[in-house]
Design a protein around this motif. Structure first.
Motif, PDB file in Angstrom:
ATOM      1  N   PHE A  75       0.272 -10.954  10.687  1.00 43.69           N
ATOM      2  CA  PHE A  75       0.513  -9.625  11.235  1.00 43.69           C
ATOM      3  C   PHE A  75       1.788  -8.975  10.693  1.00 43.69           C
ATOM      4  N   ASP A  76       2.780  -9.785  10.366  1.00 42.37           N
ATOM      5  CA  ASP A  76       4.108  -9.246  10.074  1.00 42.37           C
ATOM      6  C   ASP A  76       4.347  -8.985   8.584  1.00 42.37           C
ATOM      7  N   ARG A  77       3.294  -8.943   7.772  1.00 42.46           N
ATOM      8  CA  ARG A  77       3.498  -8.884   6.321  1.00 42.46           C
ATOM      9  C   ARG A  77       3.296  -7.504   5.701  1.00 42.46           C
ATOM     10  N   HIS A  78       2.772  -6.546   6.437  1.00 41.62           N
ATOM     11  CA  HIS A  78       2.440  -5.250   5.825  1.00 41.62           C
ATOM     12  C   HIS A  78       3.001  -4.063   6.589  1.00 41.62           C
ATOM     13  N   GLY A  79       4.005  -4.295   7.399  1.00 45.63           N
ATOM     14  CA  GLY A  79       4.624  -3.196   8.108  1.00 45.63           C
ATOM     15  C   GLY A  79       4.000  -2.936   9.463  1.00 45.63           C
TER      16      GLY A  79
END
Length: 295
Positions: A75-79
């Motif tokens: 979840f935390d990899r694309h903004g």
């Protein structure tokens, strides 16, 4: 009658294996594709590989421990915007996201340390009128306090053991203010054999300060019952502490599991914070809600 079943637990009864839901590489890759699509403002593809995991999550929330944590999803990899879109898509697999007049996904940030360290008074729990609350961890600094959960059924049973009269008070509907409107609700209810619990002491006391015409007075024994409930909720043996990592998705059924509030809503354009989450509220096919909610 005492409450029984998997949702009645104390912290010492559980290990991480009881509430952690690890996600495999193929399922993570499916969400990665969804995030990539959301980041590009393209339609989010169906989450077919995640569907069995989400079906298990539904069971855990309704008839299991009442909460779980998914770890291993990117979840935390694309903004933030892509994470919010993917969270919404995942929530739609579980049920119907609640939005009302506001966006379905809310931004939450941690309380300032000065405020969190000095806050006093009764505990404040998540009391949203929904069947599941999803909290997606975006950022969680090492100084952030743990997230504390208690089993409402275990709290019920402890009160039954110590003071049955107080328990009876908590089964009686009391006037309270919810979203600006007066309603009647008990802390504990059993409807069709299904146990549900919602603790909104602050809303009851607000209604007592500003009584509505024709509303019944606050029962004399309710405040002592609230005091006992607060004491039981603070028992270390009942309080499960979880420290989410960025990318973790915590879900809980607020009618079975109460979570202490350590986060507050923030505007989407507010400055970045050391502790950030995204919240999605969900209604599900099998609901324990005791008050009809607007669609």
């Amino acid at each position: 009658m005492p409450q029984t079943g998997p949702a009645v637990w104390a912290a010492g009864d559980l290990t991480a294996a009881d509430w952690m839901v690890p996600v495999g590489t193929e399922e993570a890759a499916e969400l990665e594709a969804a995030l990539t699509a959301a980041h590009a403002a393209a339609p989010v593809p169906a989450l077919t590989r995640l569907a069995p995991i989400l079906a298990d999550v539904t069971t855990r929330l309704d008839t299991g421990r009442g909460f779980c944590l998914l770890r291993g999803l990117p979840f935390d990899r694309h903004g933030a915007a892509a994470a919010e879109a993917a969270l919404l898509a995942l929530g739609m697999e579980l049920g119907k996201p609640l939005n009302g007049q506001a966006p379905a996904v809310s931004r939450l940030i941690g309380l300032p340390l000065t405020e969190a360290g000095t806050r006093s008074g009764p505990p404040r729990f998540h009391t949203e009128a929904c069947d599941a609350i999803a909290l997606l961890c975006m950022t969680n600094g090492p100084e952030a306090p743990p997230h504390v959960l208690v089993s409402a059924g275990a709290v019920h049973n402890e009160i039954m053991r110590s003071d049955r009269a107080a328990l009876a008070e908590l089964y009686e509907p009391a006037p309270l203010i919810e979203e600006g409107e007066p309603v009647l609700r008990a802390v504990f209810t059993v409807t069709g054999g299904a146990f549900a619990a919602r603790y909104t002491r602050h809303a009851v006391e607000e209604a007592a300060r500003m009584p509505q015409p024709g509303a019944p007075p606050l029962p004399v024994g309710l405040r002592p019952a609230f005091d006992l409930l607060d004491k039981v909720c603070a028992e270390p043996a009942l309080m499960l502490r979880i420290e989410p990592r960025p990318g973790d998705l915590m879900l809980f059924n607020p009618h079975l599991v109460w979570k202490l509030r350590t986060l507050v809503e923030a505007a989407p354009d507010a400055p970045e914070a050391a502790q950030e989450f995204r919240r999605l509220r969900i209604t599900m096919a099998h609901s324990r809600r005791t008050v009809a909610e607007p669609g």
